[in-house]
Design a protein around this motif. Structure first.
Motif, mmCIF file in Angstrom:
data_model
loop_
_atom_site.group_PDB
_atom_site.id
_atom_site.type_symbol
_atom_site.label_atom_id
_atom_site.label_comp_id
_atom_site.label_asym_id
_atom_site.label_seq_id
_atom_site.Cartn_x
_atom_site.Cartn_y
_atom_site.Cartn_z
ATOM 1 N N THR A 1 -17.779 23.595 -38.257
ATOM 2 C CA THR A 1 -18.945 23.764 -38.561
ATOM 3 C C THR A 1 -20.069 23.658 -37.993
ATOM 4 O OG1 THR A 1 -18.660 22.101 -37.329
ATOM 5 C CG2 THR A 1 -18.680 21.310 -39.637
ATOM 6 N N LEU A 2 -18.982 24.963 -36.781
ATOM 7 C CA LEU A 2 -20.090 26.216 -36.204
ATOM 8 C C LEU A 2 -20.590 24.879 -34.980
ATOM 9 C CD1 LEU A 2 -21.894 28.548 -38.055
ATOM 10 C CD2 LEU A 2 -19.800 29.158 -37.417
ATOM 11 N N ILE A 3 -21.235 24.134 -35.420
ATOM 12 C CA ILE A 3 -22.367 22.741 -34.404
ATOM 13 C C ILE A 3 -21.507 21.717 -34.381
ATOM 14 C CG2 ILE A 3 -24.235 23.402 -35.504
ATOM 15 C CD1 ILE A 3 -25.090 22.344 -33.080
ATOM 16 N N GLU A 4 -21.130 20.982 -33.209
ATOM 17 C CA GLU A 4 -21.677 19.493 -33.592
ATOM 18 C C GLU A 4 -22.442 18.842 -32.332
ATOM 19 O OE1 GLU A 4 -19.383 17.024 -35.544
ATOM 20 O OE2 GLU A 4 -18.386 18.967 -36.291
ATOM 21 N N PRO A 5 -23.598 18.344 -33.073
ATOM 22 C CA PRO A 5 -24.420 17.653 -31.939
ATOM 23 C C PRO A 5 -23.833 15.929 -32.009
ATOM 24 C CG PRO A 5 -25.274 17.340 -34.862
ATOM 25 C CD PRO A 5 -23.750 17.952 -34.329
ATOM 26 N N TYR A 6 -24.462 15.671 -30.446
ATOM 27 C CA TYR A 6 -23.922 14.436 -29.807
ATOM 28 C C TYR A 6 -25.407 14.178 -29.020
ATOM 29 C CZ TYR A 6 -19.447 16.288 -30.908
ATOM 30 O OH TYR A 6 -18.593 16.297 -31.159
ATOM 31 N N VAL A 7 -26.097 13.046 -29.061
ATOM 32 C CA VAL A 7 -27.229 12.599 -28.214
ATOM 33 C C VAL A 7 -25.924 11.430 -27.536
ATOM 34 C CG1 VAL A 7 -29.407 11.154 -28.700
ATOM 35 C CG2 VAL A 7 -28.437 13.328 -29.940
ATOM 36 N N VAL A 8 -25.653 11.746 -26.622
ATOM 37 C CA VAL A 8 -25.343 10.707 -25.274
ATOM 38 C C VAL A 8 -25.657 10.528 -23.931
ATOM 39 C CG1 VAL A 8 -22.860 10.702 -26.100
ATOM 40 C CG2 VAL A 8 -23.881 12.814 -25.083
ATOM 41 N N SER A 9 -26.046 9.006 -23.602
ATOM 42 C CA SER A 9 -26.386 9.016 -22.045
ATOM 43 C C SER A 9 -27.519 10.085 -21.839
ATOM 44 C CB SER A 9 -25.221 9.807 -20.798
ATOM 45 O OG SER A 9 -25.928 9.398 -19.809
ATOM 46 N N ARG A 10 -29.098 9.503 -22.735
ATOM 47 C CA ARG A 10 -29.636 10.689 -22.526
ATOM 48 C C ARG A 10 -30.040 11.785 -22.971
ATOM 49 N NH1 ARG A 10 -32.076 7.513 -17.782
ATOM 50 N NH2 ARG A 10 -30.553 6.632 -17.723
ATOM 51 N N LEU A 11 -28.984 12.717 -23.256
ATOM 52 C CA LEU A 11 -28.766 13.951 -23.436
ATOM 53 C C LEU A 11 -28.364 14.248 -24.856
ATOM 54 C CD1 LEU A 11 -26.291 15.300 -20.662
ATOM 55 C CD2 LEU A 11 -28.409 15.655 -20.095
ATOM 56 N N ASN A 12 -29.006 15.804 -25.216
ATOM 57 C CA ASN A 12 -28.624 16.153 -26.750
ATOM 58 C C ASN A 12 -27.648 17.121 -25.972
ATOM 59 O OD1 ASN A 12 -31.393 14.996 -28.678
ATOM 60 N ND2 ASN A 12 -32.430 16.011 -27.219
ATOM 61 N N LEU A 13 -26.800 17.031 -27.323
ATOM 62 C CA LEU A 13 -25.071 17.796 -26.258
ATOM 63 C C LEU A 13 -24.933 18.843 -27.399
ATOM 64 C CD1 LEU A 13 -22.738 17.598 -23.879
ATOM 65 C CD2 LEU A 13 -21.466 18.438 -25.363
ATOM 66 N N TYR A 14 -25.203 19.847 -27.156
ATOM 67 C CA TYR A 14 -24.729 20.462 -29.065
ATOM 68 C C TYR A 14 -23.325 21.418 -28.332
ATOM 69 C CZ TYR A 14 -29.526 19.602 -30.049
ATOM 70 O OH TYR A 14 -30.694 19.211 -29.984
ATOM 71 N N HIS A 15 -22.324 21.128 -28.963
ATOM 72 C CA HIS A 15 -20.858 21.907 -29.553
ATOM 73 C C HIS A 15 -20.712 22.964 -29.906
ATOM 74 C CE1 HIS A 15 -16.313 20.964 -28.832
ATOM 75 N NE2 HIS A 15 -16.542 22.177 -28.375
ATOM 76 N N PHE A 16 -20.745 24.201 -30.038
ATOM 77 C CA PHE A 16 -20.346 25.449 -30.604
ATOM 78 C C PHE A 16 -19.044 25.720 -30.789
ATOM 79 C CE2 PHE A 16 -25.114 25.158 -29.697
ATOM 80 C CZ PHE A 16 -25.550 25.422 -29.557
ATOM 81 N N ASP A 17 -19.247 26.711 -31.586
ATOM 82 C CA ASP A 17 -17.383 27.249 -31.761
ATOM 83 C C ASP A 17 -18.062 28.568 -32.780
ATOM 84 O OD1 ASP A 17 -14.896 28.601 -31.891
ATOM 85 O OD2 ASP A 17 -14.484 26.889 -32.157
ATOM 86 N N PHE A 18 -17.791 29.858 -32.389
ATOM 87 C CA PHE A 18 -18.368 30.775 -33.007
ATOM 88 C C PHE A 18 -17.060 31.295 -33.633
ATOM 89 C CE2 PHE A 18 -22.437 30.343 -30.376
ATOM 90 C CZ PHE A 18 -23.364 29.875 -31.095
ATOM 91 N N TYR A 19 -15.621 31.183 -32.700
ATOM 92 C CA TYR A 19 -14.273 31.525 -33.513
ATOM 93 C C TYR A 19 -14.540 32.559 -34.850
ATOM 94 C CZ TYR A 19 -9.933 32.989 -33.601
ATOM 95 O OH TYR A 19 -8.513 33.654 -33.675
ATOM 96 N N ARG A 20 -15.203 31.983 -36.044
ATOM 97 C CA ARG A 20 -14.738 32.100 -37.067
ATOM 98 C C ARG A 20 -16.198 33.394 -38.082
ATOM 99 N NH1 ARG A 20 -12.318 29.835 -40.778
ATOM 100 N NH2 ARG A 20 -13.786 29.482 -42.229
ATOM 101 N N PHE A 21 -16.720 33.763 -36.451
ATOM 102 C CA PHE A 21 -18.003 34.582 -37.122
ATOM 103 C C PHE A 21 -17.264 35.906 -37.321
ATOM 104 C CE2 PHE A 21 -22.306 32.763 -34.836
ATOM 105 C CZ PHE A 21 -21.755 32.014 -35.748
ATOM 106 N N THR A 22 -18.006 36.692 -38.455
ATOM 107 C CA THR A 22 -17.472 37.993 -38.230
ATOM 108 C C THR A 22 -17.888 39.451 -38.184
ATOM 109 O OG1 THR A 22 -17.564 38.058 -41.336
ATOM 110 C CG2 THR A 22 -15.303 37.119 -39.904
#
Ligand SMILES: Nc1ncnc2c1ncn2[C@@H]1O[C@H](COP(=O)(O)OP(=O)(O)OP(=O)(O)O)[C@@H](O)[C@H]1O
Ligand SMILES: [Mg+2]
Length: 170
Positions: free
Chosen positions: A75-96
């Motif tokens: 998905t490249l990014i998984e967004p979360y809203v937790v404990s008043r933070l906007n947290l974005y988890h990325f993984d760019f492994y599959r980029f060519t």
């Protein structure tokens, strides 16, 4: 509580610790969680299976996220809203090619309003925002070694909070 074998000082503000098992990686994430502030960009470096996603899982659980923490490999990014933070988890492994970062429109997440945790940031260089903190996970014969290095003033404040953190509540 994670103890750091190398505590920060003026000449070297990096922290180092050994993580003997998965629970220790989760505990480091839990200890990092209250040290996070909006605007931080944290790179998670380390080979395949080094424990980067596990660390993010520890962060999110400690912030009260009860659901799954799945790898953003597809998905490249998984967004979360937790404990008043906007947290974005990325993984760019599959980029060519790094231009895929621009094509995917991911720049919009790297603002003062978000906390960005990035796996495989080198695959999006030179476009991805530079890090405030780099966490390097290395596989050892028993578990992992972690090295946490601040690169900016806000990063240094984060690692200082991390080093001073009380044990996470259970
Ligand atoms: N300190 C540790 N000691 C031993 N095993 C660990 C440790 N931390 C995590 N693991 C295990 O390592 C495996 C891979 O973890 P994880 O998926 O978090 O790696 P990753 O760095 O995100 O990999 P990828 O680059 O493929 O996304 C998992 O099975 C996890 O339980
Ligand atoms: Mg991962």
């Amino acid at each position: 509580m994670i103890r750091f074998s190398h505590a920060p000082d003026d000449s070297d503000p990096a922290l180092a610790t050994h993580l003997p098992d998965e629970a220790a990686t989760l505990a480091l994430g839990a200890q990092l969680a209250p040290a996070l502030r909006s605007g931080l960009v944290i790179y998670l470096n380390g080979e395949l299976g080094a424990g980067k996603t596990t660390l993010v899982r520890g962060v999110l659980r400690a912030l009260g996220h009860g659901g799954n923490v799945k790898s953003p490999t597809y998905t490249l990014i998984e967004p979360y809203v937790v404990s008043r933070l906007n947290l974005y988890h990325f993984d760019f492994y599959r980029f060519t090619s790094a231009e895929e970062y621009l094509d995917a429109g991911l720049e919009e997440y790297f603002t003062a309003q978000g906390v960005c945790l990035v796996e495989w940031p080198q695959k999006a260089q030179p476009y991805v925002a530079p890090p405030d903190v780099v966490i390097e996970l290395t596989t050892t014969t028993e578990g992992r070694d972690a090295r946490i290095r601040p690169l900016t003033e806000t990063g240094r404040q984060c690692t200082e909070r991390l080093a001073a953190a009380p044990p996470p509540l259970r």
